[in-house]
Scaffold this active site. Structure first.
Site, short mmCIF file in Angstrom:
data_model
loop_
_atom_site.label_atom_id
_atom_site.label_comp_id
_atom_site.label_asym_id
_atom_site.label_seq_id
_atom_site.Cartn_x
_atom_site.Cartn_y
_atom_site.Cartn_z
N GLU A 1 36.90 -1.51 10.55
CA GLU A 1 35.55 -1.97 10.87
C GLU A 1 34.71 -2.06 9.61
O GLU A 1 33.94 -3.00 9.41
CB GLU A 1 34.89 -1.01 11.88
CG GLU A 1 33.56 -1.52 12.45
CD GLU A 1 32.33 -1.18 11.60
OE1 GLU A 1 31.26 -1.74 11.87
OE2 GLU A 1 32.44 -0.35 10.65
N ASP B 1 38.08 4.07 11.08
CA ASP B 1 38.06 4.09 9.62
C ASP B 1 36.70 4.55 9.09
O ASP B 1 35.69 4.51 9.81
CB ASP B 1 38.43 2.71 9.03
CG ASP B 1 37.49 1.59 9.46
OD1 ASP B 1 37.07 1.56 10.64
OD2 ASP B 1 37.16 0.73 8.63
ZN LIG Z 1 30.31 2.54 11.64
#
Ligand SMILES: [Zn+2]
Length: 405
Positions: free
Chosen positions: A139, A77
């Site tokens: 993340e 992401d």
């Molecule tokens: Zn990163």
């Protein structure tokens, strides 16, 4: 000099950047692309979906599956680009003379592209020691996605011997970072006319009092808390980032919010600070509020929680291995967080090392230089040679253990 695999890496990176994998979107098209690329090399991979089925981690092992190997890990992401002054399209890779631009070029699709470009080499090198590839999601919104992958790995018969996460460190080996916990505290009081302050419960006042408490805590930690000179600043920090409340000057606010975070040194338990803050709200602020209005409350919502990555002496062999491959004997700490502490928490020694600079991440015209990508490819070459030569486990720990600072 350009690495022989640079052209292939750029072709892959171009594909990866074109997937809009902002954390708010599905990452499945990217995951399917990676699965297909791995499948083309005869490598099977396992997606680990989230509850909604719209996002997935991906895990693959190159080489023997019955023993632990070296894990290379990165998140798929990216942060949003809207509202930033981009001069090139964010989700399209733009090639310039010495760099490529696009959202995720540094953080961290450049590393993912290197991982994939190296697969044929890893197939040759991993006859004894496998290479595991891990791709995570979410993340950027608090290291959420990788937890599903790690809980499976923790229960699996074989989990990696070590992990290298390719967050952008300009190819320097980072062995530690602070942990982070963040909360939103919603203060519910009682509205009223501002001339009758004694009949209301002013939520903004209690929010301010809580923020002041947090500031006292921050000062105490700065002056009397644990210190570690490897970090800037060298102590655990507490920070209030947002306060709001109230609708008009002549109305007693019945609602206010405080958002705060704690960034703890490795080894400094954030739960101690959080427990004390909860206790302060429950035993000091809330009783005073309820003396006027029984329905008053302060509600805590967790926002972010990931552990610190600690520089552990037992894992020095990994730091040495990574330093050797990176051609730089010095390790460092980083100020940003990663999934590293979560890998470490399931017993997988972890360092962070990847191409590009964090200074260019999350910004308009994010880029990674071709030199950094070439350096990362050379780093992977050395790792591949190393695991081809002799097993990474057991005996190698002694061989690889020597100090690297
Ligand atoms: Zn990163």
């Amino acid at each position: 000099m350009d690495h022989p695999l640079l052209a292939r890496t750029l072709d892959i990176l171009e594909r990866l950047i074109a997937f809009d994998t902002r954390s708010s979107e599905s990452n499945l098209p990217l995951i399917e692309y990676v699965r297909g690329a791995l499948h083309g090399y005869g490598i099977e991979s396992t997606p680990i979906h989230d509850a909604s089925g719209t996002k997935a981690n991906l895990y693959a092992t190159i080489g023997p599956k019955d023993r632990p190997g070296l894990c290379l890990s990165g998140h798929t992401d990216v942060v949003p680009a809207a509202g930033q002054p981009w001069t090139v399209p964010a989700f399209h890779m733009t090639r310039a003379s010495d760099r490529v631009l696009g959202r995720g070029a540094a953080d961290m699709k450049g590393y993912l592209a290197v991982m994939l470009a190296m697969v044929p080499r890893f197939i040759d090198a991993s006859r004894q020691t496998p290479v595991h590839l891990a791709f995570s999601y979410d993340e950027e919104v608090g290291c959420l996605g990788v937890r599903g992958l790690l809980s499976q790995l923790a229960a699996a018969p074989v989990k990696p011997l070590a992990c290298i996460i390719g967050e952008p460190t300009s190819m320097q080996v980072a062995v530690a970072h602070k942990g982070k916990q963040a909360y939103r505290c919603c203060v519910r009081g009682l509205a009223g006319h501002s001339s009758l302050t004694h009949l209301g419960v002013n939520a903004a006042d209690f929010a301010a009092e809580f923020a002041t408490y947090l500031r006292r805590t921050a000062r105490h930690l700065r002056e009397n808390g644990m210190r570690d000179a490897a970090f800037e600043p060298p102590y655990t920090t507490v920070h209030t980032g947002r306060i709001n409340g109230g609708i008009a000057l002549n109305v007693i606010p019945d609602h206010a919010e405080v958002e705060f975070e704690i960034r703890n040194l490795p080894g400094d338990d954030p739960a101690v600070v959080i427990d004390a803050a909860r206790s302060y709200t429950e035993h000091t602020l809330v009783p005073e509020m309820r003396a006027v209005h029984a329905d008053s409350a302060i509600e805590w919502q967790p926002l972010i929680d990931y552990p610190a990555l600690a520089d552990q002496p037992a894992d020095a062999w990994l730091a040495h291995l990574a330093c050797t491959a990176a051609g730089n004997p010095r390790t460092r700490t980083v100020s940003f967080g990663s999934e590293g502490g979560l890998f470490q928490a399931i017993g997988v020694p972890t360092v962070v090392c990847g191409p590009g600079s964090i200074e260019h991440a999350h910004k308009a015209d994010e880029y990674v230089t071709l030199a950094q990508l070439s350096q990362c490819l050379a780093f992977m070459d050395t790792l591949a040679e190393r695991i081809a030569q002799r097993p990474l486990h057991a005996t190698s720990r002694a061989t690889d253990r020597s100090s690297c600072n």
